[in-house]
Design a protein around this motif. Structure first.
Motif, short mmCIF file in Angstrom:
data_model
loop_
_atom_site.label_atom_id
_atom_site.label_comp_id
_atom_site.label_asym_id
_atom_site.label_seq_id
_atom_site.Cartn_x
_atom_site.Cartn_y
_atom_site.Cartn_z
N THR A 1 0.66 -1.12 0.14
CA THR A 1 -0.08 -0.01 0.01
C THR A 1 0.86 1.24 -0.09
O THR A 1 2.12 1.07 0.46
CB THR A 1 -1.05 0.08 1.30
N ARG B 1 0.09 5.58 -0.40
CA ARG B 1 -0.95 6.72 -0.69
C ARG B 1 -1.03 7.25 -1.99
O ARG B 1 -2.10 7.79 -2.40
CB ARG B 1 -0.55 7.82 0.33
N GLU B 2 0.03 7.20 -2.83
CA GLU B 2 0.19 7.69 -4.24
C GLU B 2 -0.14 6.53 -5.21
O GLU B 2 -0.31 6.95 -6.27
CB GLU B 2 1.36 8.21 -4.52
N TYR B 3 0.07 5.35 -4.85
CA TYR B 3 -0.11 4.25 -5.63
C TYR B 3 -1.40 3.27 -5.47
O TYR B 3 -1.86 2.72 -6.25
CB TYR B 3 1.16 3.53 -5.80
N ALA B 4 -1.57 3.01 -4.08
CA ALA B 4 -2.64 1.89 -3.80
C ALA B 4 -3.46 2.18 -2.58
O ALA B 4 -2.60 2.61 -1.62
CB ALA B 4 -2.27 0.45 -3.87
N GLN B 5 -4.61 2.14 -2.47
CA GLN B 5 -5.48 2.33 -1.03
C GLN B 5 -5.70 1.14 -0.49
O GLN B 5 -6.11 1.16 0.59
CB GLN B 5 -6.65 3.14 -1.39
N ASP C 1 -9.77 -3.46 -10.22
CA ASP C 1 -9.75 -2.08 -9.86
C ASP C 1 -8.33 -1.64 -9.65
O ASP C 1 -7.54 -1.98 -8.48
CB ASP C 1 -10.51 -1.99 -8.39
N SER C 2 -7.95 -0.78 -10.20
CA SER C 2 -6.41 -0.28 -10.27
C SER C 2 -6.20 0.51 -9.02
O SER C 2 -4.73 0.54 -8.88
CB SER C 2 -6.08 0.39 -11.36
N SER C 3 -7.02 0.81 -8.10
CA SER C 3 -6.61 1.46 -6.88
C SER C 3 -6.49 0.30 -5.69
O SER C 3 -5.67 0.88 -4.59
CB SER C 3 -7.87 2.30 -6.53
N TYR C 4 -6.20 -1.03 -6.10
CA TYR C 4 -6.04 -1.85 -5.44
C TYR C 4 -4.70 -2.76 -5.64
O TYR C 4 -4.62 -3.01 -6.90
CB TYR C 4 -7.11 -2.99 -4.76
N LYS D 1 0.53 -0.69 -9.43
CA LYS D 1 1.27 0.32 -9.52
C LYS D 1 2.49 0.46 -8.70
O LYS D 1 3.67 1.09 -8.65
CB LYS D 1 0.55 1.63 -9.35
#
Length: 473
Positions: free
Chosen positions: A344, A346-350, A373-376, A443
């Motif tokens: 994890t 903050r700028e790449y994955a929540q 979901d690209s945020s994970y 990411k």
């Protein structure tokens, strides 16, 4: 192992020391503590050794060495400055199969003196085989600091009661359980504090308690591979186990921590091979525990993260068997740290999602919309066999083809190999990996090059190299 560590009984045995200087004196002091009969050959005698001669603690027999003096000698110490004489003594003793130590000449030693921590009758001996004396001194200091001076008294009292305990508890397993409970009780503290009467009273009380020999099953996580990541509690349990059932992913270094006389049973599984079934493993665990044994189920990573620990625990509970769980560092956490890929950021994955590459039973299937979901960050255990299936479904449900991926083989070990690429290259990239491997998608993989710290001999560890190779396929 360059040397076999053994303890010699030298009481009333003849030892020959050739030389009588300061170095010889240091060896003689140690040999006297073991009860050996010391015979000395030397022309010149140091003042310290003269005192020992006057006290009749050692015996002087000659000024010059002759092979006839080796008759009925158990071991020999050569502590002279005469290189030719030392060579002669070494060769003669070797031919006669007599243990010999030429001081400060390791090549002319059939045995060496270790560094000793003396809490008689408890003796701890450590050695670096002559390679790192300063390291050895530091290790000795640490061990000295944690072993109470009266620890030997604990062993002495136990020795005095050993035959009585043997009569009281007829089986080896019962006796071992008694001693384990005693040595983990306040009994030890009583002895260390000098309260011997209280210690003996407590021992008698424990001895006369009814002891039911009950088995138990302990699930233990061995971590991702590096033996340094084994937890302290896991180490303690491995030293207490009667039987250990271990998996394929448990490293040989970790197996070395198991108690020497414990029974070790391999129950590992690998793709494409004939394996013991999970039902058979569970039946074996329960059968052993019902015999009163302390059974450890040793698994790579953590027992409750794709380790089927829940199934084994449930079966044990159904049979009324006592259970414990010792968590381990799961592969995703350990490998993430050792590759410099934070799961994890903050700028790449929540958030992060763990899945297995193996298909679930009972008709369950992955929710690809959530996994895409690209945020994970997505971490896939055992994903190499299904690499093409995984990449196709992720891309189909919205993950970008260019999503960074890392395939890490033998993570956290010195054989660790990191292969970086894109999601649409996954099925080709896995051909360059080594098993066991873990797949990280997201990411956060972009941070690997900047944050990596664990040096390995990885041949393909950057995007440019692997992309070039993939393009050639």
């Amino acid at each position: 192992m360059n040397y076999l560590p053994i303890f010699l009984d030298l009481k009333d045995k003849n030892v020959l020391v050739v030389g009588a200087g300061k170095v010889a004196f240091n060896k003689i002091k140690l040999l006297l503590r073991s009860g050996a009969i010391i015979n000395i050959i030397s022309k010149n005698i140091s003042s310290e050794i003269k005192i020992l001669l006057d006290q009749k603690k050692v015996h002087w027999i000659s000024e010059k060495f002759h092979f006839s003096y080796l008759n009925k000698i158990f071991l020999v110490i050569a502590a002279t400055n005469d290189i030719q004489l030392n060579q002669k003594i070494f060769e003669t003793c070797n031919n006669l199969c007599i243990l010999v130590n030429v001081v400060d000449d390791q090549e002319k030693c059939s045995f060496i003196f270790p560094s000793i921590i003396d809490r008689s009758p408890v003796i701890v001996a450590i050695s670096s085989g002559g390679t790192a004396p300063v390291l050895l001194r530091l290790l000795r200091e640490k061990i000295e600091s944690i072993l109470p001076m009266r620890l030997g008294n604990v062993a002495k009292i136990a020795g005095n009661w050993r035959s009585i305990i043997k009569q009281k508890f007829t089986t080896l397993l019962e006796r071992r359980r008694f001693w384990e409970k005693l040595f983990n009780s306040i009994f030890v503290q009583y002895v260390i504090n000098g309260e011997i009467k209280k210690a003996v009273k407590f021992l008698k009380k424990m001895m006369n308690k009814p002891h039911l020999l009950t088995g138990e099953i302990i699930l233990v996580g061995a971590g991702p591979g590096n033996s340094g990541l084994l937890t302290l509690r896991a180490l303690q349990v491995l030293q207490e186990a009667d039987v250990v059932l271990y998996d394929r992913l448990v490293s040989s270094e970790i197996l070395e921590f198991i108690r020497r006389d414990a029974q070790c049973i391999y129950v590992g599984k690998s793709a494409g091979a004939k394996n013991i079934s999970q039902d058979e493993i569970i039946k074996l665990l329960i059968s052993l525990a019902k015999k009163g044994k302390k059974v450890v189920r040793l698994k790579g990573g953590d027992p409750f993260i794709f380790g089927r620990g829940g199934e084994e625990l449930e079966a044990a509970k159904n049979e009324g068997i006592d259970v414990q769980v010792v968590p381990g560092i799961t592969s995703a956490i350990g490998i993430s740290a050792y590759t410099g890929i934070p799961l994890t950021h903050r700028e790449y994955a929540q958030g992060v999602i763990f899945i297995t590459g193996h298909k679930c039973q009972n008709g369950m299937s992955n929710n690809w919309s959530i996994l895409s979901d690209s945020s994970y960050t997505l971490v896939v255990y055992m994903g190499t066999l299904q690499a093409s299936y995984i990449s196709q479904n992720l891309i189909l449900h919205g993950r970008s083809k260019s999503t960074p991926i890392a395939v890490v083989g033998k993570g956290t070990t010195i054989q660790q190999k990191v292969v970086i690429g894109r999601l649409d290259e996954l099925d080709k990239i896995v051909k360059f990996t080594i098993n066991p491997s873990l797949l990280i998608i997201g990411k956060v993989v972009l941070l690997h090059k900047k944050l990596e710290w664990f040096n390995t001999s990885s041949e393909f560890n950057n995007t440019k190299n692997i992309s070039s190779i993939v393009n050639l396929i």
